[in-house]
Design an enzyme around this catalytic site. Structure first.
Site, PDB file in Angstrom:
ATOM      1  N   GLY A 280      33.942  47.660  39.093  1.00 26.24           N
ATOM      2  CA  GLY A 280      34.101  46.806  37.937  1.00 26.24           C
ATOM      3  C   GLY A 280      35.262  47.153  37.026  1.00 26.24           C
ATOM      4  O   GLY A 280      35.910  48.190  37.160  1.00 26.24           O
TER       5      GLY A 280
ATOM      6  N   SER B  45      61.396  34.413  48.516  1.00 29.41           N
ATOM      7  CA  SER B  45      60.913  33.765  47.289  1.00 29.41           C
ATOM      8  C   SER B  45      60.251  34.790  46.388  1.00 29.41           C
ATOM      9  O   SER B  45      59.242  34.518  45.762  1.00 29.41           O
ATOM     10  CB  SER B  45      59.918  32.650  47.645  1.00 29.41           C
ATOM     11  OG  SER B  45      59.484  31.970  46.506  1.00 29.41           O
TER      12      SER B  45
ATOM     13  N   GLU C  78      40.142  58.708  40.518  1.00 23.72           N
ATOM     14  CA  GLU C  78      40.199  57.389  41.134  1.00 23.72           C
ATOM     15  C   GLU C  78      41.639  56.934  41.368  1.00 23.72           C
ATOM     16  O   GLU C  78      41.960  56.340  42.397  1.00 23.72           O
ATOM     17  CB  GLU C  78      39.477  56.365  40.252  1.00 23.72           C
ATOM     18  CG  GLU C  78      39.420  54.971  40.851  1.00 23.72           C
ATOM     19  CD  GLU C  78      38.715  53.978  39.946  1.00 23.72           C
ATOM     20  OE1 GLU C  78      39.168  52.833  39.846  1.00 23.72           O
ATOM     21  OE2 GLU C  78      37.704  54.366  39.320  1.00 23.72           O
TER      22      GLU C  78
ATOM     23  N   HIS D 226      53.227  34.952  40.706  1.00 23.47           N
ATOM     24  CA  HIS D 226      52.262  35.872  41.306  1.00 23.47           C
ATOM     25  C   HIS D 226      52.606  36.252  42.732  1.00 23.47           C
ATOM     26  O   HIS D 226      51.995  37.163  43.280  1.00 23.47           O
ATOM     27  CB  HIS D 226      50.868  35.233  41.276  1.00 23.47           C
ATOM     28  CG  HIS D 226      50.468  34.780  39.921  1.00 23.47           C
ATOM     29  ND1 HIS D 226      49.613  33.738  39.711  1.00 23.47           N
ATOM     30  CD2 HIS D 226      50.843  35.220  38.695  1.00 23.47           C
ATOM     31  CE1 HIS D 226      49.457  33.548  38.417  1.00 23.47           C
ATOM     32  NE2 HIS D 226      50.192  34.433  37.782  1.00 23.47           N
ATOM     33  N   THR D 227      53.495  35.516  43.334  1.00 25.22           N
ATOM     34  CA  THR D 227      53.848  35.841  44.706  1.00 25.22           C
ATOM     35  C   THR D 227      55.032  36.793  44.737  1.00 25.22           C
ATOM     36  O   THR D 227      55.748  36.864  45.736  1.00 25.22           O
ATOM     37  CB  THR D 227      54.176  34.565  45.507  1.00 25.22           C
ATOM     38  OG1 THR D 227      55.281  33.899  44.904  1.00 25.22           O
ATOM     39  CG2 THR D 227      52.986  33.639  45.543  1.00 25.22           C
TER      40      THR D 227
ATOM     41  N   ASP E 276      57.205  38.996  49.394  1.00 25.73           N
ATOM     42  CA  ASP E 276      57.358  37.567  49.640  1.00 25.73           C
ATOM     43  C   ASP E 276      58.810  37.288  49.985  1.00 25.73           C
ATOM     44  O   ASP E 276      59.617  36.951  49.124  1.00 25.73           O
ATOM     45  CB  ASP E 276      56.926  36.784  48.390  1.00 25.73           C
ATOM     46  CG  ASP E 276      56.907  35.283  48.632  1.00 25.73           C
ATOM     47  OD1 ASP E 276      57.107  34.869  49.783  1.00 25.73           O
ATOM     48  OD2 ASP E 276      56.691  34.534  47.666  1.00 25.73           O
TER      49      ASP E 276
ATOM     50  N   SER F 230      38.420  52.798  34.606  1.00 20.20           N
ATOM     51  CA  SER F 230      38.236  54.118  35.227  1.00 20.20           C
ATOM     52  C   SER F 230      39.456  54.578  36.003  1.00 20.20           C
ATOM     53  O   SER F 230      39.683  55.780  36.168  1.00 20.20           O
ATOM     54  CB  SER F 230      37.010  54.095  36.159  1.00 20.20           C
ATOM     55  OG  SER F 230      37.140  53.072  37.133  1.00 20.20           O
TER      56      SER F 230
ATOM     57  N   HIS G  50      43.175  46.653  40.921  1.00 19.35           N
ATOM     58  CA  HIS G  50      42.630  47.893  41.459  1.00 19.35           C
ATOM     59  C   HIS G  50      41.544  48.471  40.557  1.00 19.35           C
ATOM     60  O   HIS G  50      40.619  49.123  41.041  1.00 19.35           O
ATOM     61  CB  HIS G  50      43.745  48.909  41.679  1.00 19.35           C
ATOM     62  CG  HIS G  50      44.513  48.682  42.945  1.00 19.35           C
ATOM     63  ND1 HIS G  50      44.310  49.405  44.099  1.00 19.35           N
ATOM     64  CD2 HIS G  50      45.484  47.774  43.242  1.00 19.35           C
ATOM     65  CE1 HIS G  50      45.113  48.962  45.048  1.00 19.35           C
ATOM     66  NE2 HIS G  50      45.847  47.973  44.549  1.00 19.35           N
ATOM     67  N   ASP G  51      41.657  48.251  39.266  1.00 21.06           N
ATOM     68  CA  ASP G  51      40.611  48.717  38.361  1.00 21.06           C
ATOM     69  C   ASP G  51      39.332  47.924  38.568  1.00 21.06           C
ATOM     70  O   ASP G  51      38.243  48.495  38.704  1.00 21.06           O
ATOM     71  CB  ASP G  51      41.073  48.588  36.906  1.00 21.06           C
ATOM     72  CG  ASP G  51      40.023  49.089  35.922  1.00 21.06           C
ATOM     73  OD1 ASP G  51      39.409  50.145  36.193  1.00 21.06           O
ATOM     74  OD2 ASP G  51      39.812  48.433  34.889  1.00 21.06           O
TER      75      ASP G  51
END
Length: 271
Positions: free
Chosen positions: A69, A189, A84, A134-135, A186, A73, A63-64
Site C-alpha cells: 500500500g 516517442s 524496502e 506517461h509513456t 518508448d 515505506s 513502487h511505494d
C-alpha cells in the site's frame, strides 16, 4: 498538444474531484493550507532541472503503492540491505531527494502535519500536470542483459524482439558493458504522451520484456489492440482516461488513515 491538454483535464478531475471512504481531497486545507503550493514548487524545480524527474516521481509512487500500500515505506533508509528501497525489484527507483526537500519545507511551514505518503502522491500528481507524458522515461542496461544475452539460456536473445531493433539494443547495451547506461523505454516517442509504446510492443520494438509480454498473452493482447486499432481514436477506449483512472485507483491501495499511521519529521527515518 491537444492530447496533453485532454489528459491534464482528466487527471485534474480525477485527482481533485474524488474522495472515497476516509480519503479526502483538500484534507490539509486548514491544517497546512500551503501544502499544494510547496510540493508543486519543489516538483517544478526538479522537473525544470531534469525532465526525467517527472517519470521518476511517478515510478516512485508506483513502487511505494504496490508493496503493502501507499504508506511511504519505500522512503525509509536505515542503511540496511533489508530496507524496502534496496529490494531487487526497486533497483533504479529514484526521486527520494525531491520528497525529502518537499518534506523539509513542509516541516518548516506546518511541522508534524503532512505525511510522507501524501507527499509522494502529490509529487507524482504534480509531475503528471507539469509533464503530461506517461509513456516517457528510461531504463538501464542492467535490466536488459538477460533479455539480450541469456534468454532463455546463455547465448540466446528474446525472439520477440524485432531483429533490427535487437542489433540496436545490443549496440547500446553491449555484453559486459556499462550496465548503468540508460535508454528510452518508448522508442521514437520518449517525450510525448501517446500510444506509440503500444505500437512498439506490437511490432517487436518493446524495450522491456515485461512490456513485450503484454502482446504474448491473449487477454492482454486484446487490451493492447483495443487502444491501437484503426478506428480506436474514434470508437475505442481512451488510453489517456484509462491511465489517469488507473493512477487514482492505485493511489487508494492500502492508505493509512486516522491513527493507523504516523507523521515522520524526516521521510527516510522513523521518529
Amino acid at each position: 498538444m491537444a492530447r496533453c491538454l485532454k489528459l491534464l483535464a482528466i487527471v485534474v478531475t480525477c485527482l481533485f474531484g474524488l474522495s472515497q471512504g476516509k480519503l479526502q481531497v483538500g484534507f490539509y486545507k486548514k491544517s497546512c493550507p500551503n501544502v499544494e503550493a510547496i510540493v508543486r514548487g519543489v516538483v517544478r524545480e526538479a522537473v525544470v532541472a531534469d525532465e526525467n524527474n517527472a517519470p521518476v516521481l511517478m515510478r516512485l509512487n508506483f513502487h511505494d503503492c504496490f508493496v503493502e500500500g501507499c504508506d511511504g515505506s519505500i522512503l525509509i533508509d536505515n542503511g540496511l540491505e533489508t530496507d524496502e528501497r534496496r529490494a531487487f525489484g526497486h533497483q533504479g527507483v529514484r526521486g527520494f531527494d525531491v520528497i525529502e526537500k518537499a518534506k523539509a519545507q513542509l516541516e518548516a511551514a506546518c511541522p508534524g502535519i503532512v505525511s510522507c505518503a501524501d507527499i509522494v502522491a502529490m509529487a507524482a500528481r504534480d509531475a503528471v500536470l507539469l509533464v503530461p507524458a506517461h509513456t516517457i522515461g528510461t531504463t538501464a542496461c542492467f535490466f536488459m542483459n538477460q533479455r539480450l544475452y541469456n534468454f532463455p539460456a546463455p547465448g540466446g536473445s528474446d525472439p520477440s524482439i524485432n531483429p533490427n531493433f535487437l542489433q540496436e539494443l545490443k549496440t547500446t547495451c553491449p555484453q559486459n558493458g556499462d550496465v548503468n547506461v540508460r535508454l528510452p523505454m518508448d522508442q521514437g516517442s520518449e517525450h510525448t504522451f501517446d500510444t506509440q509504446i503500444l505500437e512498439n510492443i506490437k511490432a517487436g520494438f518493446a524495450v522491456l520484456q515485461s512490456d513485450a509480454s503484454l502482446y504474448q498473452d491473449e487477454s492482454t493482447k486484446r487490451i493492447v489492440d483495443s487502444y491501437t486499432g484503426l478506428l480506436s481514436p474514434f470508437f475505442g477506449p481512451s488510453f489517456q482516461a484509462d491511465f489517469a483512472a488507473a493512477m487514482v485507483k492505485m493511489g487508494r491501495i492500502g492508505v493509512l488513515t486516522g491513527s493507523k499511521g504516523r507523521i515522520r519529521r524526516v521521510c527516510s527515518s522513523f521518529n
